[in-house]
Scaffold this motif. Sequence first.
Motif, PDB file in Angstrom:
ATOM      1  N   GLY A 357      35.992  35.645  47.383  1.00  0.00           N
ATOM      2  CA  GLY A 357      36.440  34.270  47.513  1.00  0.00           C
ATOM      3  C   GLY A 357      36.662  33.542  46.213  1.00  0.00           C
ATOM      4  N   GLU A 358      36.258  34.110  45.100  1.00  0.00           N
ATOM      5  CA  GLU A 358      36.410  33.487  43.783  1.00  0.00           C
ATOM      6  C   GLU A 358      37.452  34.274  43.006  1.00  0.00           C
ATOM      7  N   GLU A 359      38.582  33.622  42.678  1.00  0.00           N
ATOM      8  CA  GLU A 359      39.730  34.338  42.120  1.00  0.00           C
ATOM      9  C   GLU A 359      39.385  35.109  40.850  1.00  0.00           C
ATOM     10  N   GLY A 360      38.715  34.455  39.913  1.00  0.00           N
ATOM     11  CA  GLY A 360      38.409  35.116  38.651  1.00  0.00           C
ATOM     12  C   GLY A 360      37.455  36.280  38.821  1.00  0.00           C
ATOM     13  N   VAL A 361      36.424  36.104  39.651  1.00  0.00           N
ATOM     14  CA  VAL A 361      35.444  37.165  39.849  1.00  0.00           C
ATOM     15  C   VAL A 361      36.048  38.307  40.661  1.00  0.00           C
ATOM     16  N   ALA A 362      36.918  37.973  41.623  1.00  0.00           N
ATOM     17  CA  ALA A 362      37.587  39.024  42.397  1.00  0.00           C
ATOM     18  C   ALA A 362      38.455  39.892  41.493  1.00  0.00           C
ATOM     19  N   ALA A 363      39.155  39.268  40.547  1.00  0.00           N
ATOM     20  CA  ALA A 363      39.958  40.044  39.598  1.00  0.00           C
ATOM     21  C   ALA A 363      39.062  40.919  38.734  1.00  0.00           C
ATOM     22  N   MET A 364      37.924  40.362  38.347  1.00  0.00           N
ATOM     23  CA  MET A 364      36.985  41.118  37.528  1.00  0.00           C
ATOM     24  C   MET A 364      36.415  42.307  38.307  1.00  0.00           C
ATOM     25  N   ALA A 365      36.077  42.087  39.577  1.00  0.00           N
ATOM     26  CA  ALA A 365      35.515  43.163  40.396  1.00  0.00           C
ATOM     27  C   ALA A 365      36.522  44.279  40.610  1.00  0.00           C
ATOM     28  N   ALA A 366      37.798  43.918  40.781  1.00  0.00           N
ATOM     29  CA  ALA A 366      38.826  44.951  40.951  1.00  0.00           C
ATOM     30  C   ALA A 366      38.911  45.830  39.710  1.00  0.00           C
ATOM     31  N   GLY A 367      38.849  45.217  38.528  1.00  0.00           N
ATOM     32  CA  GLY A 367      38.885  45.996  37.297  1.00  0.00           C
ATOM     33  C   GLY A 367      37.620  46.795  37.062  1.00  0.00           C
ATOM     34  N   ALA A 368      36.481  46.250  37.496  1.00  0.00           N
ATOM     35  CA  ALA A 368      35.198  46.914  37.246  1.00  0.00           C
ATOM     36  C   ALA A 368      35.089  48.262  37.925  1.00  0.00           C
ATOM     37  N   ALA A 369      35.839  48.449  39.007  1.00  0.00           N
ATOM     38  CA  ALA A 369      35.809  49.741  39.691  1.00  0.00           C
ATOM     39  C   ALA A 369      36.294  50.860  38.776  1.00  0.00           C
ATOM     40  N   ARG A 370      37.088  50.504  37.747  1.00  0.00           N
ATOM     41  CA  ARG A 370      37.553  51.500  36.780  1.00  0.00           C
ATOM     42  C   ARG A 370      36.996  51.181  35.389  1.00  0.00           C
TER      43      ARG A 370
END
Length: 422
Positions: A357-370
């Motif tokens: 639900g948080e745009e910045g953290v969601a983008a960060m989480a998507a990148g963190a997977a790699r």
Amino acid sequence: MRRRSLLALVPATALLLPGCGLVSGDGGSGGRTVTVWLMKGSASQEFLDRFTEDFEGTHPGISVDLRIQEWTGVVDKVRRALAGEGEDRPDVIEVGNTQVPGYAEGGGLLDLTLESMRDWGIRDWLPGLAEPGRWQSRQYGIPWYAANRVVLYRKDLFDRAGITRPPRTRDEWLEITERLGTGGDQGIYLAGQDWYTLAGFIWEEGGELAAQRGGGTWQGALDSPAALRGMDFYRRLQALGDGPAGADEEHPPQAGVFADGGVAQIVAVPGLAGTVLRENPALQDKIGFFPVPGRRAGVPGAVFTGGSDLVVAKNTGARDAAVAVVDALAGAEWNTELARTMNYVPNRKSLADAVAGEEGVAAMAAGAARGRATPTTPGWSAVEADNPIKEYMTNVLGGADPATEARRATERVTALLEPYAS
């Protein structure tokens, strides 16, 4: 770094003991106080109060003594505590994810490999937290929370350039960034010595900063073809803005440059947006976030992952209770609560929806997977202290031959790592 199966590294006799782990040293967990060192700013007091009340209520006989530490000087303080020097004797300690090998090398950490495999979802952990928590094929650091770089962008400048969505690939990123710079704005502000961002580009190409060779030695790897491709992408992207070739992202602070206006993108952790808005409140609702693009559409690029791991002191007098505290803090329930409270990335890939639900953290989480971390050798701190990577980047951006400069930087990295062969 190639991840290896820890299952194959555990003695077969250990696997034949159901319910048996590294928890027999304190004669049970009743009547124990667990001293926990956490770093300032990692968790809110409200979160810590709720966690302590819940943990003590569900673990009768265990008390939690939380002590907040400052980052400045903490490495020496932790080393002394792990060596049994002084009066401070923590049982559980929060440490930076890349610090674990240095502490493990000294023999002061409890081996948590068996618990990691049996109870803690090791295959689901973010690799950028799990890999640096491993030393000589044993798991000492348990992932707690992560943060990594994303792209902060000006929505209004994207709209003005007719760009309707963030780029999905690195090629699109270059194209869009060039378009953003045609109207007098900087398409991107990328300092010449932002080596953490470069590391992600190198990993995305399949390269390494340094690689482990036979006999436990480490050698620089900046001169490999893959690493050179990563540097070339950095050069092409950096050229689309006016970032200084001879300085890093803090000289001047890129938040201030972004806040001043006329810059369409920067690469930073999402939390930097708060600093930008304090300096320029007019940008409220104009800042967006997207993961650093990768080579393939829909797959974020590799990024450096920072954050914290939890470790247990080998000299703890409350082994069962200390492991129970780590189990709770790193478990799905409280790790999700921490991520939501502090806008972190949870320690497991499967928990990414918790921050959707948080745009910045969601983008960060998507990148963190790699996400990745720096080489898992105690010697990497010596590399960062001297940091030949920064000089290498500046020289290449100034027009020097990349292959020549890469060989020179590789030799310096190798020399700095040589005393730390394991």
